[in-house]
Design a protein around this motif. Structure first.
Motif, PDB file in Angstrom:
ATOM      1  N   SER A 178      50.146  36.823  41.326  1.00 52.15           N
ATOM      2  CA  SER A 178      50.952  37.199  40.168  1.00 52.15           C
ATOM      3  C   SER A 178      51.407  38.640  40.355  1.00 52.15           C
ATOM      4  CB  SER A 178      50.147  37.042  38.869  1.00 52.15           C
ATOM      5  OG  SER A 178      48.982  37.844  38.901  1.00 52.15           O
TER       6      SER A 178
ATOM      7  N   HIS B  26      48.854  41.341  41.235  1.00 56.50           N
ATOM      8  CA  HIS B  26      47.537  40.705  41.217  1.00 56.50           C
ATOM      9  C   HIS B  26      47.363  39.831  42.455  1.00 56.50           C
ATOM     10  CE1 HIS B  26      43.822  39.582  39.262  1.00 56.50           C
ATOM     11  NE2 HIS B  26      44.080  38.308  39.476  1.00 56.50           N
ATOM     12  N   GLY B  27      46.503  40.276  43.361  1.00 55.98           N
ATOM     13  CA  GLY B  27      46.251  39.572  44.605  1.00 55.98           C
ATOM     14  C   GLY B  27      46.166  40.572  45.737  1.00 55.98           C
ATOM     15  N   SER B  28      45.979  40.075  46.944  1.00 54.37           N
ATOM     16  CA  SER B  28      46.003  40.951  48.125  1.00 54.37           C
ATOM     17  C   SER B  28      46.200  40.102  49.361  1.00 54.37           C
ATOM     18  CB  SER B  28      44.708  41.777  48.244  1.00 54.37           C
ATOM     19  OG  SER B  28      43.563  40.944  48.325  1.00 54.37           O
TER      20      SER B  28
ATOM     21  N   GLN C 234      48.555  49.263  46.326  1.00 55.17           N
ATOM     22  CA  GLN C 234      48.019  48.942  45.001  1.00 55.17           C
ATOM     23  C   GLN C 234      49.060  48.336  44.074  1.00 55.17           C
ATOM     24  OE1 GLN C 234      45.625  51.801  42.836  1.00 55.17           O
ATOM     25  NE2 GLN C 234      44.819  52.658  44.739  1.00 55.17           N
ATOM     26  N   TYR C 235      50.269  48.885  44.081  1.00 59.73           N
ATOM     27  CA  TYR C 235      51.265  48.453  43.102  1.00 59.73           C
ATOM     28  C   TYR C 235      52.359  47.592  43.735  1.00 59.73           C
ATOM     29  CZ  TYR C 235      48.774  51.951  40.448  1.00 59.73           C
ATOM     30  OH  TYR C 235      47.774  52.656  39.825  1.00 59.73           O
TER      31      TYR C 235
ATOM     32  N   SER D 299      45.575  48.609  48.396  1.00 61.19           N
ATOM     33  CA  SER D 299      44.988  47.670  47.449  1.00 61.19           C
ATOM     34  C   SER D 299      43.523  47.985  47.219  1.00 61.19           C
ATOM     35  CB  SER D 299      45.120  46.240  48.006  1.00 61.19           C
ATOM     36  OG  SER D 299      44.290  45.342  47.299  1.00 61.19           O
TER      37      SER D 299
ATOM     38  N   HIS E 150      41.368  45.958  46.965  1.00 62.65           N
ATOM     39  CA  HIS E 150      40.609  44.961  47.718  1.00 62.65           C
ATOM     40  C   HIS E 150      40.403  45.371  49.177  1.00 62.65           C
ATOM     41  CE1 HIS E 150      40.796  41.624  44.705  1.00 62.65           C
ATOM     42  NE2 HIS E 150      41.795  42.373  44.261  1.00 62.65           N
TER      43      HIS E 150
ATOM     44  N   SER F 263      44.495  34.007  42.960  1.00 65.42           N
ATOM     45  CA  SER F 263      43.903  33.451  41.735  1.00 65.42           C
ATOM     46  C   SER F 263      44.722  32.258  41.256  1.00 65.42           C
ATOM     47  CB  SER F 263      43.844  34.524  40.643  1.00 65.42           C
ATOM     48  OG  SER F 263      42.978  35.566  41.007  1.00 65.42           O
TER      49      SER F 263
ATOM     50  N   TYR G  54      37.496  33.867  38.873  1.00 69.86           N
ATOM     51  CA  TYR G  54      38.081  34.992  39.618  1.00 69.86           C
ATOM     52  C   TYR G  54      39.175  34.552  40.579  1.00 69.86           C
ATOM     53  CZ  TYR G  54      37.908  39.416  42.313  1.00 69.86           C
ATOM     54  OH  TYR G  54      38.199  40.598  42.935  1.00 69.86           O
TER      55      TYR G  54
END
Length: 209
Positions: free
Chosen positions: A30, A33-35, A50-51, A77, A79, A100, A165
């Motif tokens: 999303s 959201h993720g990596s 990160q963004y 990230s 992560h 996710s 998660y």
């Protein structure tokens, strides 16, 4: 030009952007959201910042890191420590993703085991997959970079399902990486529909004989 990716081939970044877009369209990733990452050498890997927005990854969205942390990790990230630990412990890991998928996350909140009922999930994943329970969400962010690599050390399959998660997956190529995530999500989706159909047949007098 992004100096942090200047030694990375344009094709690799384009390939990562392509699979990322596909996974974004499937709701595996999303916005923010993720990596996703790729091993560049024994002690170096490429990962999203990160963004980064996953339907539009490009050279400026990615950063190359050494396993030894330095100033570049501040842009990467969150992560990144998990990816680094997986690369250090698995020679099979050439690409890693955290996703996710909604059916997986929903399924994991109710069940502790995934037993694929569909042919492809059963054949290509496993007949029986334990779902890892992080238990305390408040401390999970602090534990994830040790618990996730430890899980992969203790299990032979290249994916980890985490309750509430998502999933961590590694593979030798991007196609397999995306395929594994799609198989997991499809098995969870089929389990969801199968349960719904069962409830319909059990509760509706329409199907009484």
């Amino acid at each position: 030009m992004n100096i942090h990716t200047s030694q990375v081939s344009d094709k690799l970044i384009a390939d990562i952007a392509s699979i990322s877009l596909s996974m974004f369209r499937k709701d595996f990733f999303s916005i923010f959201h993720g990596s996703i990452s790729a091993r560049i050498s024994k002690n170096r890997f490429l990962i999203n910042k990160q963004y980064a927005v996953f339907d539009n990854l490009n050279t400026d969205s990615m950063i190359t890191l050494y396993h030894k942390q330095d100033y570049r990790w501040n842009e990467a990230s969150l992560h990144a420590p998990i990816h680094a630990a997986i690369y250090e412990n698995s020679s099979e890991a050439k690409f890693i993703a955290f996703a996710s998928p909604p059916y997986l996350v929903s399924y994991s909140l109710k069940y502790d085991i995934l037993e694929p009922k569909d042919y492809f999930g059963y054949e290509f994943l496993s007949p029986h997959i334990d779902i890892f329970n992080p238990k305390d969400y408040e401390t999970w962010a602090d534990r994830a970079d040790t618990d996730i690599p430890r899980y992969f050390k203790e299990h032979s399959h290249p994916f980890m399902l985490i309750k509430g998660y998502g999933t961590y997956v590694y593979a030798r190529d991007l196609y397999t990486l995306g395929k594994i995530i799609a198989l997991i999500e499809n098995s969870c989706k089929i389990a969801h529909y199968n349960a719904e159909l069962g409830e319909i047949f059990q509760t509706s007098p329409k199907y009484d004989i």
